[in-house]
Motif scaffolding. Sequence first.
Motif, PDB file in Angstrom:
ATOM      1  N   GLY A 189       0.821  -1.200   0.000  1.00  0.00           N
ATOM      2  CA  GLY A 189       0.000   0.000   0.000  1.00  0.00           C
ATOM      3  C   GLY A 189       0.855   1.250   0.000  1.00  0.00           C
ATOM      4  N   TRP A 190       1.929   1.233   0.790  1.00  0.00           N
ATOM      5  CA  TRP A 190       2.831   2.396   0.831  1.00  0.00           C
ATOM      6  C   TRP A 190       3.504   2.608  -0.520  1.00  0.00           C
ATOM      7  N   LEU A 191       3.961   1.540  -1.132  1.00  0.00           N
ATOM      8  CA  LEU A 191       4.607   1.662  -2.441  1.00  0.00           C
ATOM      9  C   LEU A 191       3.631   2.197  -3.485  1.00  0.00           C
ATOM     10  N   ALA A 192       2.393   1.659  -3.482  1.00  0.00           N
ATOM     11  CA  ALA A 192       1.412   2.093  -4.471  1.00  0.00           C
ATOM     12  C   ALA A 192       1.057   3.561  -4.297  1.00  0.00           C
ATOM     13  N   ARG A 193       0.832   3.988  -3.056  1.00  0.00           N
ATOM     14  CA  ARG A 193       0.436   5.384  -2.809  1.00  0.00           C
ATOM     15  C   ARG A 193       1.592   6.341  -3.055  1.00  0.00           C
ATOM     16  N   THR A 194       2.772   6.006  -2.564  1.00  0.00           N
ATOM     17  CA  THR A 194       3.916   6.907  -2.679  1.00  0.00           C
ATOM     18  C   THR A 194       4.387   7.031  -4.114  1.00  0.00           C
ATOM     19  N   GLY A 195       4.327   5.930  -4.848  1.00  0.00           N
ATOM     20  CA  GLY A 195       4.781   5.939  -6.231  1.00  0.00           C
ATOM     21  C   GLY A 195       3.683   6.197  -7.231  1.00  0.00           C
ATOM     22  N   GLY A 196       2.437   6.282  -6.778  1.00  0.00           N
ATOM     23  CA  GLY A 196       1.329   6.436  -7.706  1.00  0.00           C
ATOM     24  C   GLY A 196       1.242   5.277  -8.679  1.00  0.00           C
ATOM     25  N   VAL A 197       1.495   4.064  -8.177  1.00  0.00           N
ATOM     26  CA  VAL A 197       1.559   2.884  -9.036  1.00  0.00           C
ATOM     27  C   VAL A 197       0.151   2.300  -9.207  1.00  0.00           C
ATOM     28  N   ALA A 198      -0.278   2.131 -10.431  1.00  0.00           N
ATOM     29  CA  ALA A 198      -1.605   1.589 -10.730  1.00  0.00           C
ATOM     30  C   ALA A 198      -1.697   0.126 -10.326  1.00  0.00           C
ATOM     31  N   GLU A 199      -2.914  -0.330 -10.074  1.00  0.00           N
ATOM     32  CA  GLU A 199      -3.107  -1.717  -9.626  1.00  0.00           C
ATOM     33  C   GLU A 199      -2.554  -2.728 -10.631  1.00  0.00           C
ATOM     34  N   ALA A 200      -2.807  -2.499 -11.912  1.00  0.00           N
ATOM     35  CA  ALA A 200      -2.318  -3.440 -12.923  1.00  0.00           C
ATOM     36  C   ALA A 200      -0.794  -3.521 -12.900  1.00  0.00           C
ATOM     37  N   GLU A 201      -0.142  -2.388 -12.667  1.00  0.00           N
ATOM     38  CA  GLU A 201       1.328  -2.373 -12.577  1.00  0.00           C
ATOM     39  C   GLU A 201       1.798  -3.071 -11.309  1.00  0.00           C
ATOM     40  N   MET A 202       1.074  -2.903 -10.210  1.00  0.00           N
ATOM     41  CA  MET A 202       1.415  -3.598  -8.970  1.00  0.00           C
ATOM     42  C   MET A 202       1.343  -5.107  -9.189  1.00  0.00           C
ATOM     43  N   LEU A 203       0.295  -5.572  -9.852  1.00  0.00           N
ATOM     44  CA  LEU A 203       0.098  -6.999 -10.054  1.00  0.00           C
ATOM     45  C   LEU A 203       1.156  -7.607 -10.962  1.00  0.00           C
ATOM     46  N   ARG A 204       1.702  -6.811 -11.871  1.00  0.00           N
ATOM     47  CA  ARG A 204       2.697  -7.338 -12.795  1.00  0.00           C
ATOM     48  C   ARG A 204       4.126  -7.156 -12.302  1.00  0.00           C
ATOM     49  N   THR A 205       4.311  -6.349 -11.251  1.00  0.00           N
ATOM     50  CA  THR A 205       5.655  -6.074 -10.749  1.00  0.00           C
ATOM     51  C   THR A 205       5.943  -6.797  -9.439  1.00  0.00           C
ATOM     52  N   PHE A 206       4.952  -6.866  -8.554  1.00  0.00           N
ATOM     53  CA  PHE A 206       5.153  -7.376  -7.199  1.00  0.00           C
ATOM     54  C   PHE A 206       4.291  -8.605  -6.933  1.00  0.00           C
ATOM     55  N   ASN A 207       4.614  -9.295  -5.829  1.00  0.00           N
ATOM     56  CA  ASN A 207       3.783 -10.439  -5.433  1.00  0.00           C
ATOM     57  C   ASN A 207       2.517  -9.993  -4.694  1.00  0.00           C
ATOM     58  N   CYS A 208       2.487  -8.743  -4.229  1.00  0.00           N
ATOM     59  CA  CYS A 208       1.302  -8.138  -3.601  1.00  0.00           C
ATOM     60  C   CYS A 208       0.775  -8.936  -2.402  1.00  0.00           C
ATOM     61  N   GLY A 209       1.616  -9.780  -1.817  1.00  0.00           N
ATOM     62  CA  GLY A 209       1.235 -10.514  -0.619  1.00  0.00           C
ATOM     63  C   GLY A 209       1.126 -12.012  -0.791  1.00  0.00           C
ATOM     64  N   ILE A 210       1.231 -12.509  -2.032  1.00  0.00           N
ATOM     65  CA  ILE A 210       1.171 -13.953  -2.302  1.00  0.00           C
ATOM     66  C   ILE A 210       2.471 -14.369  -2.988  1.00  0.00           C
ATOM     67  N   GLY A 211       3.292 -15.117  -2.274  1.00  0.00           N
ATOM     68  CA  GLY A 211       4.582 -15.516  -2.832  1.00  0.00           C
ATOM     69  C   GLY A 211       4.572 -16.834  -3.552  1.00  0.00           C
TER      70      GLY A 211
END
Length: 355
Positions: free
Chosen positions: A286-308
């Motif tokens: 959440g901090w990365l998304a808000r601070t970087g203004g990262v869209a959800e689709a970009e979060m899903l393609r870049t990070f594990n978002c909590g599921i490894g």
Amino acid sequence: MTEKQQNGLTYAQAGVDIDAGNAMVDQIKPLVRATRRPGADAEIGGFGGLFDLKAAGFTDPILVAANDGVGTKVKIAIDTGIHDTIGIDLVAMCVNDIIVQGAEPLFFLDYFATGKLSPEVGVAIVKGIADGCRQAGCALIGGETAEMPGLYAKGDYDLAGFAVGAAERGTLLPKDVKAGDVLIGLPSSGVHSNGFSLVRRIVERSGLAWDAPAPFAAGESLAQALLEPTRIYVKALLAVLKGGSRINALCHITGGGFPDNIPRVLPDGVGVRLDLDSIPVPPVFGWLARTGGVAEAEMLRTFNCGIGMIVVADAGEAEGVMQRLRAAGENPVRIGATIAHTGGEPVQTSGRLKI
């Protein structure tokens, strides 16, 4: 002796200290010894590492090999002087890729390259590697330390890891994945070891120093929180695989996130629908998304978002698999299902990430 010989250069004057390397090897021998397991009991120092598959209990094995690095996460370790966990990441990135094929990681080797060898830093790194090997149940049977002045700056280093595992013939994954299977997510410990070029850019944008309190993790500095090691899922998954529950596929969520990794275990004609509402998202994302203004689709393609790690199981086996995972110390959660796929993106989503 001629004047030319008297003024001759040495390897040390060129920037390579062989004595420092030998001193480091002496210090890491107890760490390496602590990773011994059936099949591997030799000391390091030879020209190659040995492993006895028969002593490890295999009768008709298929070998599975993987190699990886830590990416630019290593730069945070270098900049902050926190070197004792980055080796866990190195092991995790390799052994998690071994276990997803249904194989047991058996042994590991590392490659540590640096501009100027500091035995203290090297020992801290190997301590992390040994910790990771113990978590995975594999032996550290060898490695290479390369001092390369001129190629790396004095304090810089990079890491590469190599793991080999084995599975009995006929047991490799994935197999029999079909529409209607259940997707079970295993929580990550945080960012793991992917997306750190973006993470570092977001930290730069935030203006926070590495030693500032982490906005998303009480009691930790920003560097400590972001250096949280990648989780190693090997022992829990081996317990399920050897316990008789049916698993059709395993998927390690690394670079490329969900849309790029999940299709790697899907046959033609099968896709997935992820329920984003069900994913327990750690505060760091959440901090990365808000601070970087990262869209959800970009979060899903870049990070594990909590599921490894994702486990794909028959619908009728899913609850039993989850019970075995809980018994092994995991906290599994249903995050979706496989579906028939006739075109378009194979990974579809519903809901929103809770960030």
